[in-house]
Scaffold this motif. Structure first.
Motif, mmCIF file in Angstrom:
data_model
loop_
_atom_site.group_PDB
_atom_site.id
_atom_site.type_symbol
_atom_site.label_atom_id
_atom_site.label_comp_id
_atom_site.label_asym_id
_atom_site.label_seq_id
_atom_site.Cartn_x
_atom_site.Cartn_y
_atom_site.Cartn_z
ATOM 1 N N PRO A 1 -17.152 1.391 6.174
ATOM 2 C CA PRO A 1 -18.155 0.586 5.357
ATOM 3 C C PRO A 1 -17.395 -0.498 4.655
ATOM 4 O O PRO A 1 -16.244 -0.514 4.389
ATOM 5 N N LEU A 2 -18.210 -1.638 4.475
ATOM 6 C CA LEU A 2 -17.606 -2.740 3.924
ATOM 7 C C LEU A 2 -16.818 -2.617 2.646
ATOM 8 O O LEU A 2 -15.733 -3.134 2.230
ATOM 9 N N ARG A 3 -17.550 -1.516 1.698
ATOM 10 C CA ARG A 3 -16.655 -1.301 0.602
ATOM 11 C C ARG A 3 -15.395 -0.748 0.637
ATOM 12 O O ARG A 3 -14.415 -0.914 -0.086
ATOM 13 N N ILE A 4 -15.041 0.057 1.627
ATOM 14 C CA ILE A 4 -13.886 0.833 1.884
ATOM 15 C C ILE A 4 -13.001 -0.374 2.536
ATOM 16 O O ILE A 4 -11.728 -0.433 2.132
ATOM 17 N N ILE A 5 -13.501 -1.286 3.271
ATOM 18 C CA ILE A 5 -12.356 -2.153 3.815
ATOM 19 C C ILE A 5 -12.082 -3.168 2.699
ATOM 20 O O ILE A 5 -10.739 -3.472 2.540
ATOM 21 N N VAL A 6 -13.034 -3.575 1.788
ATOM 22 C CA VAL A 6 -12.507 -4.301 0.438
ATOM 23 C C VAL A 6 -11.277 -3.551 -0.233
ATOM 24 O O VAL A 6 -10.231 -4.330 -0.608
ATOM 25 N N GLN A 7 -11.735 -2.293 -0.371
ATOM 26 C CA GLN A 7 -10.814 -1.616 -1.018
ATOM 27 C C GLN A 7 -9.317 -1.581 -0.302
ATOM 28 O O GLN A 7 -8.079 -1.798 -0.925
ATOM 29 N N VAL A 8 -9.322 -1.500 1.036
ATOM 30 C CA VAL A 8 -8.078 -1.312 1.729
ATOM 31 C C VAL A 8 -7.536 -2.797 1.537
ATOM 32 O O VAL A 8 -6.101 -2.640 1.382
ATOM 33 N N LEU A 9 -8.000 -3.701 1.675
ATOM 34 C CA LEU A 9 -7.348 -4.977 1.692
ATOM 35 C C LEU A 9 -6.796 -5.314 0.222
ATOM 36 O O LEU A 9 -5.696 -5.695 0.216
ATOM 37 N N PHE A 10 -7.496 -4.953 -0.592
ATOM 38 C CA PHE A 10 -6.847 -5.164 -2.227
ATOM 39 C C PHE A 10 -5.416 -3.984 -2.257
ATOM 40 O O PHE A 10 -4.526 -4.722 -2.599
ATOM 41 N N PHE A 11 -5.502 -3.100 -1.913
ATOM 42 C CA PHE A 11 -4.336 -2.309 -2.067
ATOM 43 C C PHE A 11 -3.390 -2.462 -1.150
ATOM 44 O O PHE A 11 -2.054 -2.642 -1.402
ATOM 45 N N GLU A 12 -3.733 -3.210 0.224
ATOM 46 C CA GLU A 12 -2.804 -3.667 1.114
ATOM 47 C C GLU A 12 -1.907 -4.881 0.524
ATOM 48 O O GLU A 12 -0.597 -4.973 0.506
ATOM 49 N N GLN A 13 -2.817 -5.953 -0.009
ATOM 50 C CA GLN A 13 -2.228 -6.948 -0.693
ATOM 51 C C GLN A 13 -1.451 -6.568 -2.092
ATOM 52 O O GLN A 13 -0.190 -7.190 -2.222
ATOM 53 N N LEU A 14 -1.821 -5.669 -2.696
ATOM 54 C CA LEU A 14 -0.929 -5.103 -3.776
ATOM 55 C C LEU A 14 0.256 -4.503 -3.161
ATOM 56 O O LEU A 14 1.517 -4.746 -4.008
ATOM 57 N N GLN A 15 0.373 -3.907 -2.379
ATOM 58 C CA GLN A 15 1.694 -3.159 -1.877
ATOM 59 C C GLN A 15 2.518 -4.279 -1.426
ATOM 60 O O GLN A 15 3.620 -4.262 -1.658
ATOM 61 N N LEU A 16 2.147 -5.162 -0.839
ATOM 62 C CA LEU A 16 2.868 -6.482 -0.301
ATOM 63 C C LEU A 16 3.373 -6.910 -1.459
ATOM 64 O O LEU A 16 4.627 -7.455 -1.308
ATOM 65 N N ARG A 17 2.580 -7.525 -2.455
ATOM 66 C CA ARG A 17 3.362 -7.944 -3.530
ATOM 67 C C ARG A 17 4.143 -7.285 -4.256
ATOM 68 O O ARG A 17 5.449 -7.949 -4.870
ATOM 69 N N THR A 18 3.909 -6.107 -4.507
ATOM 70 C CA THR A 18 4.938 -5.036 -4.994
ATOM 71 C C THR A 18 6.324 -4.968 -4.290
ATOM 72 O O THR A 18 7.482 -5.127 -4.735
ATOM 73 N N SER A 19 6.162 -5.096 -3.008
ATOM 74 C CA SER A 19 7.364 -4.961 -2.078
ATOM 75 C C SER A 19 8.201 -6.265 -2.157
ATOM 76 O O SER A 19 9.370 -6.193 -2.275
ATOM 77 N N ILE A 20 7.368 -7.573 -2.352
ATOM 78 C CA ILE A 20 7.905 -8.766 -2.334
ATOM 79 C C ILE A 20 8.926 -8.595 -3.717
ATOM 80 O O ILE A 20 10.065 -9.306 -3.907
ATOM 81 N N ALA A 21 8.353 -8.266 -4.771
ATOM 82 C CA ALA A 21 8.898 -8.280 -6.048
ATOM 83 C C ALA A 21 10.155 -7.338 -5.949
ATOM 84 O O ALA A 21 11.281 -7.972 -6.712
ATOM 85 N N GLY A 22 10.070 -6.273 -5.389
ATOM 86 C CA GLY A 22 11.200 -5.413 -5.232
ATOM 87 C C GLY A 22 12.391 -6.208 -4.291
ATOM 88 O O GLY A 22 13.642 -5.957 -4.785
ATOM 89 N N CYS A 23 11.779 -6.851 -3.429
ATOM 90 C CA CYS A 23 12.997 -7.570 -2.671
ATOM 91 C C CYS A 23 13.457 -8.684 -3.400
ATOM 92 O O CYS A 23 14.708 -8.896 -3.353
ATOM 93 N N PHE A 24 12.731 -9.435 -4.220
ATOM 94 C CA PHE A 24 13.579 -10.195 -5.198
ATOM 95 C C PHE A 24 14.614 -9.855 -6.135
ATOM 96 O O PHE A 24 15.604 -10.473 -6.197
ATOM 97 N N LEU A 25 14.220 -8.599 -6.619
ATOM 98 C CA LEU A 25 15.126 -7.837 -7.421
ATOM 99 C C LEU A 25 16.592 -7.489 -6.745
ATOM 100 O O LEU A 25 17.562 -7.508 -7.058
ATOM 101 N N VAL A 26 16.223 -6.970 -5.475
ATOM 102 C CA VAL A 26 17.372 -6.709 -4.566
ATOM 103 C C VAL A 26 18.286 -7.630 -4.505
ATOM 104 O O VAL A 26 19.545 -7.784 -4.353
ATOM 105 N N SER A 27 17.575 -9.000 -3.882
ATOM 106 C CA SER A 27 18.481 -10.119 -3.723
ATOM 107 C C SER A 27 19.193 -10.496 -4.750
ATOM 108 O O SER A 27 20.242 -11.048 -4.703
ATOM 109 N N ASP A 28 18.556 -10.480 -6.103
ATOM 110 C CA ASP A 28 19.400 -10.916 -7.305
ATOM 111 C C ASP A 28 20.647 -9.988 -7.539
ATOM 112 O O ASP A 28 21.749 -10.660 -7.795
ATOM 113 N N ASN A 29 20.262 -8.843 -7.580
ATOM 114 C CA ASN A 29 21.423 -7.655 -7.292
ATOM 115 C C ASN A 29 22.517 -8.097 -6.461
ATOM 116 O O ASN A 29 23.840 -8.042 -6.733
ATOM 117 N N LEU A 30 22.136 -8.642 -5.079
ATOM 118 C CA LEU A 30 23.044 -8.584 -4.118
ATOM 119 C C LEU A 30 23.932 -9.978 -4.355
ATOM 120 O O LEU A 30 25.088 -10.183 -4.436
#
Length: 625
Positions: A478-507
């Motif tokens: 259903p379209l409602r489920i697809i929109v939810q999936v897109l939102f959480f996928e984008q949120l996971q990617l943004r969280t992962s990018i933020a974590g990568c920045f933190l790791v990069s600074d530490n390195l």
């Protein structure tokens, strides 16, 4: 038409008595018989009083019938009698029946057979087993003089004793000869080679030759002797596999037929005999986890369903399997439905009952408690106790994927089994998503409301990036489920990018520290450079993926606008409420802030784009498809 056989005693004197045993007639002489047997003395006296010309005596109830009486007659005539483990039980009981005691002659048959039993038969495993087998034909008579009990006690004692402590006297299995010192003999010469130690299952094959009533008594006696439950369970498993053909379905035809041919019952047991045997084995099996292989229990359950065993037996087997469901495989769960009233290909109800017993046992033993999932991490349950539940959840998800293509599988039954697994048992919902997708593909006629109800079983926050990517392009959802999936996928990617920045600074900081101290040398510097390059490539890939998702959202927004079903705009708060987003605003703001702090001005621009994009999605996705 009966055939009568006649035996004559060739002593040169005419016979003066005829003894009829079954269909066999023995022409003998009175004196040798009455001088050894009290019963024969009385019967001959009674026949003589009647004044018959030739004395005729009938012995219809003598144990062992004519074969045994022939040996007794030879003994009365002074012929040397060869006692063996196979005939001593018949002779002992028949001599008791004929009162062949010391009162009628020294060294009479009762004394001889009793002495042979005690000094030879009961001291040897093989002879004790042969004597017990001979008790099967005259079981009531053998029980009267306690021969059956003595043989069982002898076997139980030897089985409970480690044969390696006694060596050759007990281990009489037809193998290589051994000296009293324990070395193997070759042509009577000690080779110095030590025989292999006997395992705890050395007696399984021997006792499986017994009929079940005696086998059951022997197993009970072994239990009272302190034999370990797992050893008794192994013997029961061996016996059941030998006499229940349904348990050998995975074996080759030759091996299965060999097992049945070696059975003492001769022909394969009837369905009623199999039913009785299976229910008795179920009663005798110890109720402890891990003592019986899970695959064997599934075989018993499958056979019980085929031969229509009692409901209590089937329910008990389901409980046994439920105790160790985490040890099962997907192949074990795929049990066909043998009931004519069930339309489904597989027995889903049985699997649901097994799962119910597992979860009930897990709760009573304190195995796992409800927990939450935050950023892919399990919280609230110890990892050790959660492992079996997680394994079972993965197993059930695989089972759902296997049964989903069945067009006769109704939605409520599928949902009930999927919902029976606790939420905390699934670290990820990828397996459940796969099963739901297969079910939707095999049931295209489902209404939109049913599709949404089915998809609510999975948590979009617990889908991996790969599953999110697949779900975002899945037209069956259903379209409602697809929109939810897109939102959480984008949120996971943004969280992962933020974590990568933190790791990069530490390195970078640690690299500067290492270069300042000069402790790591050229090798440490090269390693830091490689790590930094890998992280940069990963961040570039993530940025590209975020860009692709933004394009997908933009295309979806344009398609929704074309539908012309716009009902008005709303704020971001209403979007999260109607789409079912349960993410905490503090967490979102914290994550967005983290991204903005790392990427400075670019993070703020992306945050504005996300809000604008979700607001437009809410505006266009509120109506039904």
């Amino acid at each position: 038409m009966s055939i009568c056989c006649i035996r004559f005693c060739t002593t040169g004197l005419p016979s003066d008595i005829v003894v009829e045993v079954g269909e066999m007639s023995f022409h003998l002489h009175k004196f040798p018989l009455l001088s050894r047997s009290g019963v024969m003395e009385r019967l001959i006296a009674e026949a003589s009083e009647e004044g018959e010309e030739k004395c005729v005596i009938r012995l219809p109830d003598i144990p062992g019938r004519s074969k045994t009486f022939e040996l007794i007659a030879k003994f009365c005539y002074g012929v040397k009698l060869e006692l063996t483990a196979s005939n001593v039980v018949y002779l002992r009981r028949a001599s008791e029946h004929l009162e062949m005691t010391e009162e009628y002659g020294e060294g009479n048959l009762v004394t001889k057979t009793e002495s042979f039993l005690n000094q030879v038969v009961l001291r040897n495993w093989k002879d004790s087993l042969k004597a017990l087998q001979s008790c099967e034909d005259i079981l009531p008579h053998a029980d009267e003089i306690h021969i059956t009990k003595r043989c069982i006690e002898s076997l139980a004692t030897k089985a409970s004793t480690d044969p390696n402590l006694f060596g050759w006297p007990i281990m009489d299995h037809g193998g290589p000869m051994q000296s009293p010192g324990g070395s193997v003999l070759w042509n009577g010469i000690s080779t110095g080679v030590r025989p292999k130690k006997a395992s705890s299952d050395w007696w399984y094959e021997d006792v499986s030759s017994l009929r079940f009533p005696l086998y059951k008594r022997l197993i009970s006696a072994m239990g009272t002797r302190g034999i370990k439950p797992e050893i008794i369970a192994g013997s029961l498993t061996f016996y059941a596999r030998k006499y229940l053909p349904g348990l050998n379905r995975r074996q080759g035809i030759a091996e299965s037929s060999t097992r049945l041919a070696s059975a003492t019952l001769g022909a394969p047991p009837s369905e009623e005999e199999q039913k009785d045997l299976l229910e008795e084995v179920d009663r005798l099996l110890p109720i402890q986890k891990g003592l019986v292989p899970t695959k064997f229990l599934f075989g018993l359950l499958r056979t019980a369903m085929i031969i229509r065993s009692s409901p209590s037996c089937i329910s008990n087997l389901e409980k046994r399997i439920g105790m160790q469901l985490d040890e099962a495989t997907l192949e074990d769960l795929l049990m066909p439905s043998f009931s004519y009233s069930t339309e489904t290909l597989y027995n889903v109800d049985c699997v649901q009952q097994i799962l119910k017993h597992f979860l009930a046992m897990d709760q009573t033993t304190g195995g796992a408690s409800p927990c939450s999932v935050d950023d892919g991490q399990l919280i609230g349950s110890p990892s050790a106790s959660l492992t079996p539940v997680t394994m079972v959840a993965k197993l059930i998800d695989g089972y759902l994927a296997e049964v989903a293509p069945d067009i006769n599988l109704k939605l409520p039954k599928f949902e009930a089994l999927a919902a029976a697994v606790p939420d905390y048992a699934r670290p990820l919902d990828d397996g459940l998503y796969r099963a739901i997708d297969i079910y939707l593909k095999s049931h295209p006629w489902l209404a939109e409301s049913d599709r949404e109800q089915l998809c609510r079983l999975m948590d979009c926050q617990k889908l991996s990036l790969e599953a999110c990517t697949h779900a975002a392009q899945n037209e069956r959802l259903p379209l409602r489920i697809i929109v939810q999936v897109l939102f959480f996928e984008q949120l996971q990617l943004r969280t992962s990018i933020a974590g990568c920045f933190l790791v990069s600074d530490n390195l970078d900081g640690s690299r500067q520290l290492r270069s300042g101290l000069g402790a790591s040398g050229e090798g440490g510097w090269a390693t830091a450079v490689r790590e930094n390059q890998v992280l940069k490539v990963g961040m570039d890939n993530m940025r590209m993926r975020v860009s692709e998702l933004e394009k997908e959202c933009s295309n979806m927004r344009q398609e929704i606008e074309k539908l012309g079903r716009v009902k008005g705009s709303s704020t971001w708060g209403s979007v999260s409420k109607k789409l079912g987003f349960r993410m905490k605003s503090q967490m979102c703001s914290a994550q967005e802030g983290s991204v903005s702090n790392q990427s400075k001005g670019s993070g703020k621009t992306e945050k504005v784009k996300v809000k604008d994009r979700h607001g437009k999605h809410r505006k266009n996705s509120s109506p039904e498809r």
